[in-house]
Motif scaffolding. Structure first.
Motif, PDB file in Angstrom:
ATOM      1  N   UNK A 286       0.887  -1.233   0.010  1.00 34.63           N
ATOM      2  CA  UNK A 286      -0.090   0.117  -0.066  1.00 34.63           C
ATOM      3  C   UNK A 286       0.831   1.193   0.018  1.00 34.63           C
ATOM      4  N   UNK A 287       2.242   0.913   0.103  1.00 34.10           N
ATOM      5  CA  UNK A 287       2.976   2.320   0.094  1.00 34.10           C
ATOM      6  C   UNK A 287       3.472   2.796  -1.460  1.00 34.10           C
ATOM      7  N   UNK A 288       3.257   3.939  -1.586  1.00 37.79           N
ATOM      8  CA  UNK A 288       3.604   4.369  -3.098  1.00 37.79           C
ATOM      9  C   UNK A 288       5.263   4.595  -3.143  1.00 37.79           C
ATOM     10  N   UNK A 289       5.771   4.619  -4.452  1.00 37.05           N
ATOM     11  CA  UNK A 289       6.918   4.737  -4.650  1.00 37.05           C
ATOM     12  C   UNK A 289       7.471   5.987  -4.025  1.00 37.05           C
ATOM     13  N   UNK A 290       8.559   6.235  -3.315  1.00 37.68           N
ATOM     14  CA  UNK A 290       9.007   7.412  -2.232  1.00 37.68           C
ATOM     15  C   UNK A 290       8.339   7.522  -1.162  1.00 37.68           C
ATOM     16  N   UNK A 291       7.348   6.751  -1.016  1.00 37.20           N
ATOM     17  CA  UNK A 291       6.438   7.141   0.443  1.00 37.20           C
ATOM     18  C   UNK A 291       7.105   6.016   1.378  1.00 37.20           C
ATOM     19  N   UNK A 292       6.239   6.403   2.636  1.00 39.20           N
ATOM     20  CA  UNK A 292       6.529   5.561   3.968  1.00 39.20           C
ATOM     21  C   UNK A 292       5.054   5.538   4.735  1.00 39.20           C
ATOM     22  N   UNK A 293       5.630   5.081   5.821  1.00 37.79           N
ATOM     23  CA  UNK A 293       4.231   4.758   6.820  1.00 37.79           C
ATOM     24  C   UNK A 293       3.258   5.928   6.807  1.00 37.79           C
ATOM     25  N   UNK A 294       3.735   7.039   6.793  1.00 36.81           N
ATOM     26  CA  UNK A 294       2.752   8.032   6.907  1.00 36.81           C
ATOM     27  C   UNK A 294       1.557   8.119   5.566  1.00 36.81           C
ATOM     28  N   UNK A 295       1.842   7.330   4.533  1.00 37.36           N
ATOM     29  CA  UNK A 295       1.176   7.406   3.379  1.00 37.36           C
ATOM     30  C   UNK A 295       0.197   6.025   3.493  1.00 37.36           C
ATOM     31  N   UNK A 296       0.085   5.544   4.732  1.00 36.36           N
ATOM     32  CA  UNK A 296      -0.765   4.303   4.828  1.00 36.36           C
ATOM     33  C   UNK A 296      -1.937   4.994   5.408  1.00 36.36           C
ATOM     34  N   UNK A 297      -3.165   4.025   5.222  1.00 32.05           N
ATOM     35  CA  UNK A 297      -4.533   4.511   6.039  1.00 32.05           C
ATOM     36  C   UNK A 297      -4.056   4.320   7.471  1.00 32.05           C
ATOM     37  N   UNK A 298      -4.741   5.285   8.122  1.00 27.68           N
ATOM     38  CA  UNK A 298      -4.421   5.624   9.643  1.00 27.68           C
ATOM     39  C   UNK A 298      -4.528   4.261  10.444  1.00 27.68           C
ATOM     40  N   UNK A 299      -5.634   3.538  10.193  1.00 29.52           N
ATOM     41  CA  UNK A 299      -5.940   2.168  10.790  1.00 29.52           C
ATOM     42  C   UNK A 299      -4.367   1.227  10.833  1.00 29.52           C
ATOM     43  N   UNK A 300      -4.196   1.230   9.332  1.00 28.21           N
ATOM     44  CA  UNK A 300      -3.083   0.294   9.039  1.00 28.21           C
ATOM     45  C   UNK A 300      -1.598   0.814   9.696  1.00 28.21           C
ATOM     46  N   UNK A 301      -1.661   2.333   9.785  1.00 36.21           N
ATOM     47  CA  UNK A 301      -0.416   2.626  10.524  1.00 36.21           C
ATOM     48  C   UNK A 301      -0.190   2.394  11.845  1.00 36.21           C
ATOM     49  N   UNK A 320       9.310   2.281   4.386  1.00 36.17           N
ATOM     50  CA  UNK A 320       9.888   2.911   3.317  1.00 36.17           C
ATOM     51  C   UNK A 320       9.928   2.021   2.061  1.00 36.17           C
ATOM     52  N   UNK A 321       9.281   2.792   0.786  1.00 28.64           N
ATOM     53  CA  UNK A 321       9.454   2.295  -0.428  1.00 28.64           C
ATOM     54  C   UNK A 321      10.393   3.259  -1.243  1.00 28.64           C
TER      55      UNK A 321
END
Length: 422
Positions: A286-301, A320-321
């Motif tokens: 679920x993490x986009x290229x260049x993204x990290x945990x903050x880019x996940x839905x809050x419940x998944x975080x 991190x991706x």
């Protein structure tokens, strides 16, 4: 033109910092009308002293050894530093490493190298006295500071730095070069580095100002920093100036590391690699290229981060991706550990061994021995080979000028006897 990611890497700041500078007018960006991406004009970067090199368009000098310069490398690992020094034209007459798998890697790739595998504390270097031009290596940083006391050579006994210093004392090289983590600058409130300096001074060497090198400036597609320590024997210290490697103007990305281009003639070879457990893979997908945990839905975080979610700090290393168009984050010894993940930009998996090696700029034909975990560790601990090459050129340049301008003789012929551990 430079992208936000490139300028952030070059200045060693976050993209968020650049956004604040943009809003405050300190470093305003320009918007690309086609995609609205922000970028910076080259001339905007003149205000930063550390980026003045990007305006130097002079031709790079062709540096080759005028003599056969001899080196000894300690804590050699899998050979990242040795490869670069070899390419620069230095003749490494002895490599020492305690890890058996790393020794097997060195021997498999360079059967002619004199690899001494074992405890450095049991190795006698006196047969190489006055036979060596340079001693190199990356000693592990260990605390040996006494508050308020400048320590001497004997005080450092029991640390691996002591063994590095002992090799210098017993061989009497013209200069030495040690690499370490940047954190050594402030280790134990600076006491460790202060005591290293006092030991080096006792041995009769002048330690230059410690120098932090960013790998991205030396044809390495990775945001890695290393601290370099160079010491010159006192009788030679004032004769010629040591020049640190000159940065390159181009910054290479992960795409340059893993796909055919300027760095490698072919795409990265296939190889074994670690994978993610199913539960973790579902999160990382679920993490986009260049993204990290903050880019996940809050419940998944919250489910993935657990207690870390509620702690302070950016925790930017988690989930991190990587991104094809940016340099990779600093590689670690374990590609799948939760705090420092380095996920492939497209596939939901850690980097393979060969991908790891390419990001560290090892040659494609350099083979690693031992179990998969050991191979990752060997590569993650290495000095990037391309950066090592630039350091090698600086050593060669110094020795060339020392010998030609001041009639200093290079070290003697290689020692014929085989060193034995006590």
């Amino acid at each position: 033109m430079y992208s936000v990611a490139q300028v952030a890497d070059m200045l060693g700041v976050s993209k968020e910092t650049l956004r604040r500078w943009d809003n405050s007018g300190k470093l305003p960006s320009t918007r690309n009308p086609m995609n609205n991406y922000r970028f910076y004009d080259k001339d905007q970067l003149r205000q930063f002293e550390e980026l003045r090199f990007i305006f130097d368009d002079s031709k790079r000098p062709n540096i080759t050894p005028d003599h056969a310069y001899k080196t000894i490398e300690l804590f050699a690992g899998a050979g990242g530093l040795a490869i670069g020094l070899e390419k620069a034209g230095l003749d490494t007459v002895l490599l020492n490493e305690i890890d058996k798998n790393a020794c097997d890697t060195l021997k498999a790739n360079r059967p002619h190298w004199n690899v001494q595998c074992g405890d450095i504390g049991k190795l006698d270097f006196t047969p190489y006295h006055n036979q060596i031009d340079v001693v190199t290596g990356g000693f592990p940083c260990q605390a040996f500071s006494y508050a308020g006391k400048k320590m001497g050579f004997e005080d450092a006994r029991g640390t691996l730095f002591f063994e590095f210093a002992r090799a210098i004392k017993e061989t009497n090289p013209k200069l030495f070069m040690a690499e370490n983590v940047r954190g050594l600058l402030n280790h134990d409130d600076g006491k460790t580095l202060e005591n290293i300096r006092s030991v080096i001074n006792e041995l009769g060497y002048t330690l230059l100002e410690p120098h932090v090198m960013k790998a991205i400036f030396y044809r390495v597609p990775q945001k890695r920093e290393r601290l370099l320590l160079v010491g010159i024997r006192n009788d030679l210290a004032g004769l010629v100036k040591f020049h640190w490697p000159r940065p390159y103007q181009k910054i290479y990305t992960l795409k340059d590391a893993l796909k055919a281009g300027e760095l490698f003639p072919c795409h990265v070879p296939t190889s074994a690699g670690q994978g993610y457990p199913a539960k973790k893979a579902a999160v990382m997908a679920q993490v986009p290229p260049g993204g990290y945990w903050r880019d996940l839905p809050e419940d998944v975080q919250k489910a993935y981060m657990m207690q870390s979610y509620y702690l302070g700090g950016g925790k930017t290393g988690m989930a991190q991706r990587m991104h094809w168009d940016e340099p990779c984050l600093t590689l670690t010894c374990a590609p799948a550990q939760k705090q420092t993940e380095r996920c492939h930009p497209e596939e939901t998996r850690p980097f393979t061994v060969r991908e790891y090696a390419c990001i560290q700029t090892f040659p494609d034909d350099w083979q690693f021995k031992g179990a998969l975990t050991s191979q990752y560790k060997q590569i993650g601990n290495a000095v990037p080979s391309n950066m090592a090459y630039e350091l090698g050129l600086s050593l060669v340049d110094f020795l060339n000028r020392l010998c030609s301008e001041h009639d200093v003789q290079p070290a003697g012929m290689p020692v014929q006897q085989t060193l034995k551990f006590g």
